[in-house]
Design a protein around this motif. Sequence first.
Motif, mmCIF file in Angstrom:
data_model
loop_
_atom_site.group_PDB
_atom_site.id
_atom_site.type_symbol
_atom_site.label_atom_id
_atom_site.label_comp_id
_atom_site.label_asym_id
_atom_site.label_seq_id
_atom_site.Cartn_x
_atom_site.Cartn_y
_atom_site.Cartn_z
ATOM 1 N N THR A 123 12.802 87.877 81.099
ATOM 2 C CA THR A 123 11.946 87.838 79.919
ATOM 3 C C THR A 123 11.316 86.461 79.749
ATOM 4 O O THR A 123 10.203 86.349 79.237
ATOM 5 C CB THR A 123 12.753 88.216 78.664
ATOM 6 N N VAL A 124 12.022 85.420 80.178
ATOM 7 C CA VAL A 124 11.510 84.053 80.052
ATOM 8 C C VAL A 124 10.175 83.919 80.776
ATOM 9 O O VAL A 124 9.249 83.282 80.272
ATOM 10 C CB VAL A 124 12.537 83.016 80.580
ATOM 11 N N THR A 125 10.053 84.528 81.938
ATOM 12 C CA THR A 125 8.811 84.458 82.709
ATOM 13 C C THR A 125 7.643 85.014 81.896
ATOM 14 O O THR A 125 6.584 84.389 81.795
ATOM 15 C CB THR A 125 8.947 85.232 84.031
ATOM 16 N N GLY A 126 7.840 86.176 81.303
ATOM 17 C CA GLY A 126 6.790 86.768 80.475
ATOM 18 C C GLY A 126 6.504 85.946 79.228
ATOM 19 O O GLY A 126 5.344 85.795 78.817
ATOM 20 N N PHE A 127 7.561 85.401 78.620
ATOM 21 C CA PHE A 127 7.400 84.576 77.428
ATOM 22 C C PHE A 127 6.567 83.334 77.744
ATOM 23 O O PHE A 127 5.642 82.980 77.014
ATOM 24 C CB PHE A 127 8.774 84.180 76.883
ATOM 25 N N LEU A 128 6.880 82.657 78.849
ATOM 26 C CA LEU A 128 6.131 81.459 79.234
ATOM 27 C C LEU A 128 4.688 81.802 79.609
ATOM 28 O O LEU A 128 3.769 81.022 79.334
ATOM 29 C CB LEU A 128 6.836 80.724 80.375
ATOM 30 N N SER A 129 4.478 82.966 80.203
ATOM 31 C CA SER A 129 3.108 83.405 80.515
ATOM 32 C C SER A 129 2.323 83.638 79.233
ATOM 33 O O SER A 129 1.152 83.263 79.128
ATOM 34 C CB SER A 129 3.131 84.684 81.341
ATOM 35 N N TRP A 130 2.960 84.264 78.252
ATOM 36 C CA TRP A 130 2.321 84.486 76.950
ATOM 37 C C TRP A 130 1.977 83.150 76.308
ATOM 38 O O TRP A 130 0.892 82.980 75.740
ATOM 39 C CB TRP A 130 3.251 85.304 76.057
ATOM 40 N N LEU A 131 2.881 82.192 76.413
ATOM 41 C CA LEU A 131 2.658 80.870 75.839
ATOM 42 C C LEU A 131 1.458 80.190 76.495
ATOM 43 O O LEU A 131 0.621 79.596 75.825
ATOM 44 C CB LEU A 131 3.913 80.016 76.057
ATOM 45 N N GLU A 132 1.362 80.293 77.819
ATOM 46 C CA GLU A 132 0.272 79.662 78.555
ATOM 47 C C GLU A 132 -1.061 80.373 78.342
ATOM 48 O O GLU A 132 -2.112 79.768 78.503
ATOM 49 C CB GLU A 132 0.582 79.651 80.052
ATOM 50 N N ALA A 133 -1.028 81.654 78.023
ATOM 51 C CA ALA A 133 -2.258 82.428 77.868
ATOM 52 C C ALA A 133 -2.947 82.159 76.543
ATOM 53 O O ALA A 133 -3.982 82.745 76.251
ATOM 54 C CB ALA A 133 -1.952 83.924 77.988
ATOM 55 N N GLY A 134 -2.405 81.259 75.753
ATOM 56 C CA GLY A 134 -2.978 80.939 74.456
ATOM 57 C C GLY A 134 -4.318 80.240 74.581
ATOM 58 O O GLY A 134 -4.750 79.853 75.670
ATOM 59 N N PRO A 135 -4.986 80.048 73.465
ATOM 60 C CA PRO A 135 -6.284 79.384 73.477
ATOM 61 C C PRO A 135 -6.146 77.933 73.927
ATOM 62 O O PRO A 135 -5.080 77.340 73.801
ATOM 63 C CB PRO A 135 -6.739 79.468 72.015
ATOM 64 N N PRO A 136 -7.220 77.344 74.474
ATOM 65 C CA PRO A 136 -7.157 75.952 74.911
ATOM 66 C C PRO A 136 -6.816 75.035 73.739
ATOM 67 O O PRO A 136 -7.165 75.305 72.608
ATOM 68 C CB PRO A 136 -8.564 75.664 75.427
ATOM 69 N N ARG A 137 -6.115 73.950 74.057
ATOM 70 C CA ARG A 137 -5.738 73.001 73.019
ATOM 71 C C ARG A 137 -5.962 71.593 73.515
ATOM 72 O O ARG A 137 -6.297 71.378 74.661
ATOM 73 C CB ARG A 137 -4.293 73.216 72.581
ATOM 74 N N ASP A 138 -5.737 70.665 72.648
ATOM 75 C CA ASP A 138 -5.881 69.243 72.972
ATOM 76 C C ASP A 138 -4.971 68.900 74.144
ATOM 77 O O ASP A 138 -3.791 69.217 74.121
ATOM 78 C CB ASP A 138 -5.494 68.442 71.719
ATOM 79 N N PRO A 139 -5.485 68.270 75.223
ATOM 80 C CA PRO A 139 -4.659 67.961 76.401
ATOM 81 C C PRO A 139 -3.413 67.145 76.062
ATOM 82 O O PRO A 139 -2.395 67.270 76.709
ATOM 83 C CB PRO A 139 -5.590 67.164 77.313
ATOM 84 N N GLY A 140 -3.437 66.341 75.024
ATOM 85 C CA GLY A 140 -2.262 65.557 74.640
ATOM 86 C C GLY A 140 -1.150 66.416 74.070
ATOM 87 O O GLY A 140 -0.002 66.009 74.011
ATOM 88 N N SER A 141 -1.476 67.653 73.645
ATOM 89 C CA SER A 141 -0.457 68.510 73.045
ATOM 90 C C SER A 141 0.361 69.262 74.077
ATOM 91 O O SER A 141 1.290 69.969 73.734
ATOM 92 C CB SER A 141 -1.106 69.516 72.090
#
Length: 155
Positions: A123-141
Amino acid sequence: MRVLEIAGICLVTLLAFLFVLFFRRRLLKVGGGTIRLQVRINTIVPGRGWSPGIGQFIGDELRFHRMFSLAIRPKRVLDRRALIVEERRLPAGPERLTMPGHWVVLRCRTGATDLEIAMAETTVTGFLSWLEAGPPRDPGSLRGRPVFGPRPAEG
């Protein structure tokens, strides 16, 4: 006769309570996008304070509903735009008794709050993929996220 009436009322109340718990859980799972996870609610005693539940992905939010609760609203709502995974580890000490062996604990930060969540390794793999699929954010974040590193060593 009075004792039988009280016992009958208690039995009907218990059955209704169990039915509501089951029905609530089914309603959460029907919409799809749900996972089994545990969230550490209390950190007073090391290794304790885990609460099992269901995580429901809705848009940019992961909504945590406690397993044994009648509440309609989620206990916690995690916004992926503010969520940072800082550490990935295997359960240690008393945690090994409260969760399956193939689960992984993720130490996260959301805003100024630290949070620990545990879920199955797959499940962690899918969770991290969901996290990465989010909208672009400030590179420092992006500091500290995501934790894709090698599988944690058992020990």
